[in-house]
Scaffold this motif. Structure first.
Motif, PDB file in Angstrom:
ATOM      1  N   MET A   1       3.821   5.538  -5.753  1.00 48.38           N
ATOM      2  CA  MET A   1       3.900   5.465  -7.129  1.00 48.38           C
ATOM      3  C   MET A   1       2.640   6.441  -7.592  1.00 48.38           C
ATOM      4  N   LEU A   2       1.560   6.650  -6.909  1.00 48.71           N
ATOM      5  CA  LEU A   2       0.449   7.449  -7.733  1.00 48.71           C
ATOM      6  C   LEU A   2       0.824   8.969  -7.211  1.00 48.71           C
ATOM      7  N   GLU A   3       1.586   9.089  -6.192  1.00 48.78           N
ATOM      8  CA  GLU A   3       2.019  10.688  -5.784  1.00 48.78           C
ATOM      9  C   GLU A   3       3.190  11.167  -6.881  1.00 48.78           C
ATOM     10  N   HIS A   4       3.842  10.243  -7.289  1.00 49.94           N
ATOM     11  CA  HIS A   4       4.975  10.561  -8.174  1.00 49.94           C
ATOM     12  C   HIS A   4       4.725   9.927  -9.579  1.00 49.94           C
ATOM     13  N   PRO A   5       4.004  10.291 -10.296  1.00 46.82           N
ATOM     14  CA  PRO A   5       3.659   9.440 -11.678  1.00 46.82           C
ATOM     15  C   PRO A   5       4.824   9.607 -12.381  1.00 46.82           C
ATOM     16  N   GLY A   6       5.353   8.749 -13.293  1.00 46.08           N
ATOM     17  CA  GLY A   6       6.561   8.899 -14.215  1.00 46.08           C
ATOM     18  C   GLY A   6       7.861   8.883 -13.352  1.00 46.08           C
ATOM     19  N   GLY A   7       7.780   8.421 -12.123  1.00 44.88           N
ATOM     20  CA  GLY A   7       9.182   8.231 -11.349  1.00 44.88           C
ATOM     21  C   GLY A   7       9.457   9.760 -10.947  1.00 44.88           C
ATOM     22  N   SER A   8       8.852  10.625 -11.233  1.00 45.43           N
ATOM     23  CA  SER A   8       9.693  12.021 -10.818  1.00 45.43           C
ATOM     24  C   SER A   8       9.721  12.285  -9.200  1.00 45.43           C
ATOM     25  N   GLY A   9      10.872  12.969  -9.004  1.00 48.09           N
ATOM     26  CA  GLY A   9      11.013  13.105  -7.732  1.00 48.09           C
ATOM     27  C   GLY A   9      12.031  12.039  -6.970  1.00 48.09           C
TER      28      GLY A   9
ATOM     29  N   SER B   1      11.999   8.690  -4.617  1.00 45.33           N
ATOM     30  CA  SER B   1      11.100   7.687  -4.029  1.00 45.33           C
ATOM     31  C   SER B   1      11.969   6.751  -3.430  1.00 45.33           C
ATOM     32  N   GLU B   2      11.305   6.169  -2.341  1.00 45.27           N
ATOM     33  CA  GLU B   2      11.864   5.097  -1.721  1.00 45.27           C
ATOM     34  C   GLU B   2      11.911   3.976  -2.650  1.00 45.27           C
ATOM     35  N   PHE B   3      10.780   3.977  -3.445  1.00 39.60           N
ATOM     36  CA  PHE B   3      10.605   2.692  -4.303  1.00 39.60           C
ATOM     37  C   PHE B   3      10.893   3.058  -5.735  1.00 39.60           C
ATOM     38  N   GLN B   4      12.105   3.434  -5.959  1.00 37.98           N
ATOM     39  CA  GLN B   4      12.443   4.090  -7.461  1.00 37.98           C
ATOM     40  C   GLN B   4      12.340   2.847  -8.355  1.00 37.98           C
ATOM     41  N   GLY B   5      11.909   3.336  -9.573  1.00 37.11           N
ATOM     42  CA  GLY B   5      11.915   1.945 -10.470  1.00 37.11           C
ATOM     43  C   GLY B   5      10.833   2.255 -11.434  1.00 37.11           C
ATOM     44  N   ASP B   6      10.516   1.407 -12.443  1.00 40.54           N
ATOM     45  CA  ASP B   6       9.459   1.612 -13.527  1.00 40.54           C
ATOM     46  C   ASP B   6       8.323   0.955 -12.958  1.00 40.54           C
ATOM     47  N   LEU B   7       7.963   0.586 -11.789  1.00 41.47           N
ATOM     48  CA  LEU B   7       6.761  -0.047 -11.261  1.00 41.47           C
ATOM     49  C   LEU B   7       5.510   0.800 -11.342  1.00 41.47           C
TER      50      LEU B   7
ATOM     51  N   GLU C   1       0.886  -1.258  -0.070  1.00 44.07           N
ATOM     52  CA  GLU C   1      -0.075   0.044  -0.046  1.00 44.07           C
ATOM     53  C   GLU C   1       1.072   1.245  -0.064  1.00 44.07           C
ATOM     54  N   ARG C   2       2.032   1.441   0.763  1.00 38.61           N
ATOM     55  CA  ARG C   2       3.030   2.578   0.755  1.00 38.61           C
ATOM     56  C   ARG C   2       3.468   2.594  -0.581  1.00 38.61           C
ATOM     57  N   MET C   3       3.880   1.415  -0.945  1.00 41.14           N
ATOM     58  CA  MET C   3       4.666   1.640  -2.507  1.00 41.14           C
ATOM     59  C   MET C   3       3.545   2.122  -3.569  1.00 41.14           C
ATOM     60  N   ARG C   4       2.343   1.642  -3.593  1.00 40.34           N
ATOM     61  CA  ARG C   4       1.321   2.184  -4.434  1.00 40.34           C
ATOM     62  C   ARG C   4       0.913   3.597  -4.327  1.00 40.34           C
ATOM     63  N   GLN C   5       1.068   4.279  -3.052  1.00 41.01           N
ATOM     64  CA  GLN C   5       0.430   5.550  -2.555  1.00 41.01           C
ATOM     65  C   GLN C   5       1.713   6.372  -3.090  1.00 41.01           C
TER      66      GLN C   5
END
Length: 129
Positions: free
Chosen positions: A106-114, A116-122, A100-104
């Motif tokens: 990724m939704l807050e940083h679309p396209g991987g901008s900024g 992220s703790e979960f960087q990548g292309d998921l 859930e944290r990873m999902r949130q």
């Protein structure tokens, strides 16, 4: 195999544990009799101790050196084990919480901008619709 599993592996004979803890074989067997430590047994019925067992024996020895009697040591060890179990449950998030944290994120940083703790292309799996 994770670190916690490795700590639980029964590896040490009573002779090695004597050297690691400074306790005699008689003391170690006495603490086992009082269920302060529960070593595994080999096929030949030899005691095999893990890193966790060795650590527990050192704690028992320290508590006895502080002046506690056997009942006091048992009570203290029971509390320590309960606290460790509770701390572990509180400190480690469940798979669902991580998901859930990873999902949130990724939704807050679309396209991987900024950053992220979960960087990548998921992020592509969680596009806003």
């Amino acid at each position: 195999m994770d670190l916690e599993s490795r700590k639980q592996l029964p590896l040490f004979s009573i002779g090695i544990v004597e050297k690691l803890t400074g306790l005699s074989a008689r003391q170690i067997r006495y603490y086992e009799q009082h269920e302060l430590v529960k070593p595994a047994r080999s096929a030949g019925n030899q005691r095999l101790f893990s890193f966790v067992d060795v650590e527990r024996l050192i704690q028992v020895s320290a508590l006895l050196d502080e002046g506690l009697n056997m009942e006091g040591v048992k009570a203290r060890m029971k509390r320590l084990v309960a606290n460790e179990t509770q701390d572990k449950k509180q400190s480690e998030p469940t798979d669902q919480q991580v998901f859930e944290r990873m999902r949130q994120e990724m939704l807050e940083h679309p396209g991987g901008s900024g950053s992220s703790e979960f960087q990548g292309d998921l992020f592509r799996f969680y596009r806003k619709r």
